[in-house]
Design an enzyme around this catalytic site. Structure first.
Site, PDB file in Angstrom:
ATOM      1  N   ASN A  87       0.935  -0.808  -0.159  1.00 58.16           N
ATOM      2  CA  ASN A  87      -0.005   0.061  -0.003  1.00 58.16           C
ATOM      3  C   ASN A  87       0.864   1.186   0.130  1.00 58.16           C
ATOM      4  O   ASN A  87       1.525   1.689   1.095  1.00 58.16           O
ATOM      5  CB  ASN A  87      -0.911   0.022   1.183  1.00 58.16           C
ATOM      6  CG  ASN A  87      -1.734   1.365   1.548  1.00 58.16           C
ATOM      7  OD1 ASN A  87      -1.745   2.156   0.582  1.00 58.16           O
ATOM      8  ND2 ASN A  87      -2.369   1.303   2.565  1.00 58.16           N
ATOM      9  N   TRP A  88       1.062   1.765  -1.149  1.00 69.38           N
ATOM     10  CA  TRP A  88       1.942   2.908  -1.260  1.00 69.38           C
ATOM     11  C   TRP A  88       1.356   4.279  -0.740  1.00 69.38           C
ATOM     12  O   TRP A  88       2.183   5.046  -0.555  1.00 69.38           O
ATOM     13  CB  TRP A  88       2.356   3.167  -2.840  1.00 69.38           C
ATOM     14  CG  TRP A  88       3.261   2.104  -3.399  1.00 69.38           C
ATOM     15  CD1 TRP A  88       3.663   1.043  -2.767  1.00 69.38           C
ATOM     16  CD2 TRP A  88       3.819   2.132  -4.557  1.00 69.38           C
ATOM     17  NE1 TRP A  88       4.702   0.426  -3.753  1.00 69.38           N
ATOM     18  CE2 TRP A  88       4.626   1.127  -5.001  1.00 69.38           C
ATOM     19  CE3 TRP A  88       3.688   3.016  -5.555  1.00 69.38           C
ATOM     20  CZ2 TRP A  88       5.410   0.878  -5.853  1.00 69.38           C
ATOM     21  CZ3 TRP A  88       4.411   2.857  -6.794  1.00 69.38           C
ATOM     22  CH2 TRP A  88       5.245   1.849  -7.019  1.00 69.38           C
ATOM     23  N   HIS A 123      -9.661   1.365   4.187  1.00 74.90           N
ATOM     24  CA  HIS A 123      -8.392   1.469   5.135  1.00 74.90           C
ATOM     25  C   HIS A 123      -8.717   2.580   6.242  1.00 74.90           C
ATOM     26  O   HIS A 123      -9.373   3.475   6.155  1.00 74.90           O
ATOM     27  CB  HIS A 123      -7.359   2.119   4.116  1.00 74.90           C
ATOM     28  CG  HIS A 123      -5.915   1.934   4.906  1.00 74.90           C
ATOM     29  ND1 HIS A 123      -5.636   3.066   5.819  1.00 74.90           N
ATOM     30  CD2 HIS A 123      -4.831   1.271   4.714  1.00 74.90           C
ATOM     31  CE1 HIS A 123      -4.277   2.919   6.216  1.00 74.90           C
ATOM     32  NE2 HIS A 123      -3.775   1.525   5.752  1.00 74.90           N
ATOM     33  N   GLU A 158      -5.713  -5.070  10.205  1.00 75.76           N
ATOM     34  CA  GLU A 158      -4.834  -3.968  10.539  1.00 75.76           C
ATOM     35  C   GLU A 158      -5.052  -3.144  11.745  1.00 75.76           C
ATOM     36  O   GLU A 158      -5.860  -2.324  11.840  1.00 75.76           O
ATOM     37  CB  GLU A 158      -4.635  -3.036   9.404  1.00 75.76           C
ATOM     38  CG  GLU A 158      -4.333  -3.518   8.064  1.00 75.76           C
ATOM     39  CD  GLU A 158      -3.785  -2.595   7.159  1.00 75.76           C
ATOM     40  OE1 GLU A 158      -2.471  -2.716   6.724  1.00 75.76           O
ATOM     41  OE2 GLU A 158      -4.405  -1.396   6.867  1.00 75.76           O
ATOM     42  N   GLY A 167       2.297   2.231  10.550  1.00 70.42           N
ATOM     43  CA  GLY A 167       3.085   3.245  10.485  1.00 70.42           C
ATOM     44  C   GLY A 167       3.760   4.011  11.875  1.00 70.42           C
ATOM     45  O   GLY A 167       4.335   4.817  11.704  1.00 70.42           O
ATOM     46  N   SER A 215       3.133  -2.117  10.207  1.00 70.36           N
ATOM     47  CA  SER A 215       4.745  -2.249  10.370  1.00 70.36           C
ATOM     48  C   SER A 215       5.100  -3.681  10.023  1.00 70.36           C
ATOM     49  O   SER A 215       6.059  -4.052  10.696  1.00 70.36           O
ATOM     50  CB  SER A 215       4.935  -1.878  11.764  1.00 70.36           C
ATOM     51  OG  SER A 215       4.410  -0.403  11.904  1.00 70.36           O
ATOM     52  N   GLY A 233       2.761  -1.190   4.146  1.00 65.22           N
ATOM     53  CA  GLY A 233       2.945   0.242   3.957  1.00 65.22           C
ATOM     54  C   GLY A 233       4.375   0.890   3.392  1.00 65.22           C
ATOM     55  O   GLY A 233       4.892   0.384   2.536  1.00 65.22           O
ATOM     56  N   GLY A 234       4.962   1.130   4.648  1.00 66.59           N
ATOM     57  CA  GLY A 234       6.226   1.625   4.578  1.00 66.59           C
ATOM     58  C   GLY A 234       7.232   0.989   3.827  1.00 66.59           C
ATOM     59  O   GLY A 234       7.865   1.197   3.037  1.00 66.59           O
TER      60      GLY A 234
HETATM   61  P1  PGA Z   1       2.489   0.349   7.511  1.00 67.01           P
HETATM   62  O1  PGA Z   1       1.096   0.312   6.941  1.00 67.01           O
HETATM   63  O2  PGA Z   1       3.032  -1.177   7.110  1.00 67.01           O
HETATM   64  O3  PGA Z   1       3.522   1.469   7.094  1.00 67.01           O
HETATM   65  O4  PGA Z   1       2.372   0.132   9.007  1.00 67.01           O
HETATM   66  C1  PGA Z   1       0.279  -0.551   6.788  1.00 67.01           C
HETATM   67  C2  PGA Z   1      -0.970   0.048   5.919  1.00 67.01           C
HETATM   68  O5  PGA Z   1      -1.512   1.031   6.465  1.00 67.01           O
HETATM   69  O6  PGA Z   1      -1.661  -0.627   5.113  1.00 67.01           O
END
Ligand code: PGA
Length: 256
Positions: free
Chosen positions: A13-14, A99, A171, A177, A217, A238-239
């Site tokens: 997920n960019w 999300h 999630e 994040g 994360s 995400g990251g």
């Molecule tokens: P993250 O984000 O891996 O940066 O914690 C995950 C997401 O929000 O889908």
């Protein structure tokens, strides 16, 4: 994960990152790393304007392109929104729905999440529906209630056939994040709960076939132990999905 029963899906997920030019380069790099790693499906959910570049870069590879949201109406006076048919025509196969950032910052409700998921499925897309508790809910001991309710409301009215085009991403909002990852046991507990909810709503066959991802994360260091859990069938990342080496290592963990 249990690859005998269902697909493992590693999705990036960019969020609001990368221009079209940067997207072309990053998709190309990730696709090269993902070549031959076919024990999982690999998806990159990119910003709307990056979709054409991302689809071009992914052509002929085992990477599929996803979007990060979709509107529930077919067309009309909805300034700033994008329809499912528009995504399909651009070559998109998946779309994230509900999300926590959409729920938190953009007023998404369980009802709009349900409508968006339905519109995506009707158009032939796979909907990655996100559910998860905020920290206060976990501290109050109501994680299971929150996640069950979000799951049930998102799926309301969907047939078993339609459910085959759904992925649920668990999630925990406190893990997104923040660098705080749920432990493998915490992730497993809630993913297993979601599967029980599906078994109750549909049947055991449907529950066993459903891909349930963990997100929050997830990175190259913790992916293997999370994916080792029976009910964690992949990740929404995400990251670490913006870092080719990290994302490639997560794909490797899903193929081990
Ligand atoms: P993250 O984000 O891996 O940066 O914690 C995950 C997401 O929000 O889908």
């Amino acid at each position: 994960m249990n690859r005998d029963k269902r697909r493992t899906v590693i999705a990036g997920n960019w969020k609001m990152n990368k221009t079209p030019r940067e997207a072309f380069a990053l998709v190309s790099e990730i696709a090269a790393a993902a070549r031959g790693k076919d024990k999982c499906d690999v998806v990159l959910c990119v910003p709307f304007v990056d979709i054409p570049a991302a689809v071009a870069a992914a052509e002929g590879t085992n990477v599929a392109i996803g979007a990060q949201n979709v509107h529930f109406k077919e067309s009309g006076a909805y300034t700033g929104e994008i329809s499912a048919a528009m995504l399909v025509e651009c070559g998109v196969k998946y779309v994230i729905v509900g999300h926590s950032e959409r729920r938190q910052y953009f007023g998404e409700t369980d009802e709009t999440v349900r409508l968006r998921a339905k519109a995506a499925i009707d158009a032939g897309l796979t909907a990655i529906i996100c559910v998860g508790e905020v920290i206060g809910q976990r501290q109050s001991g109501i994680t299971n209630e929150v996640v069950s309710m979000q799951t049930k409301l998102a799926l309301e009215g969907l047939t078993k056939e339609e459910l085959s085009r759904v992925i649920i991403a668990y999630e925990p909002v406190w893990a997104i994040g923040t660098g705080l990852t749920a432990t493998p046991e915490q992730a497993e507990e809630v993913c297993a709960l979601i599967r029980r909810v599906i078994a109750d709503l549909y049947d055991q066959e449907a529950a066993d076939a459903l891909t349930i991802q963990y997100g929050g994360s997830m990175n190259e260091k913790n992916a293997a132990e999370l994916l080792a859990m029976e009910n964690v069938d992949g990740g929404l990342i995400g990251g670490a999905s913006l870092k080719p080496a990290s994302f490639a290592a997560i794909i490797d963990a899903a193929n081990a």
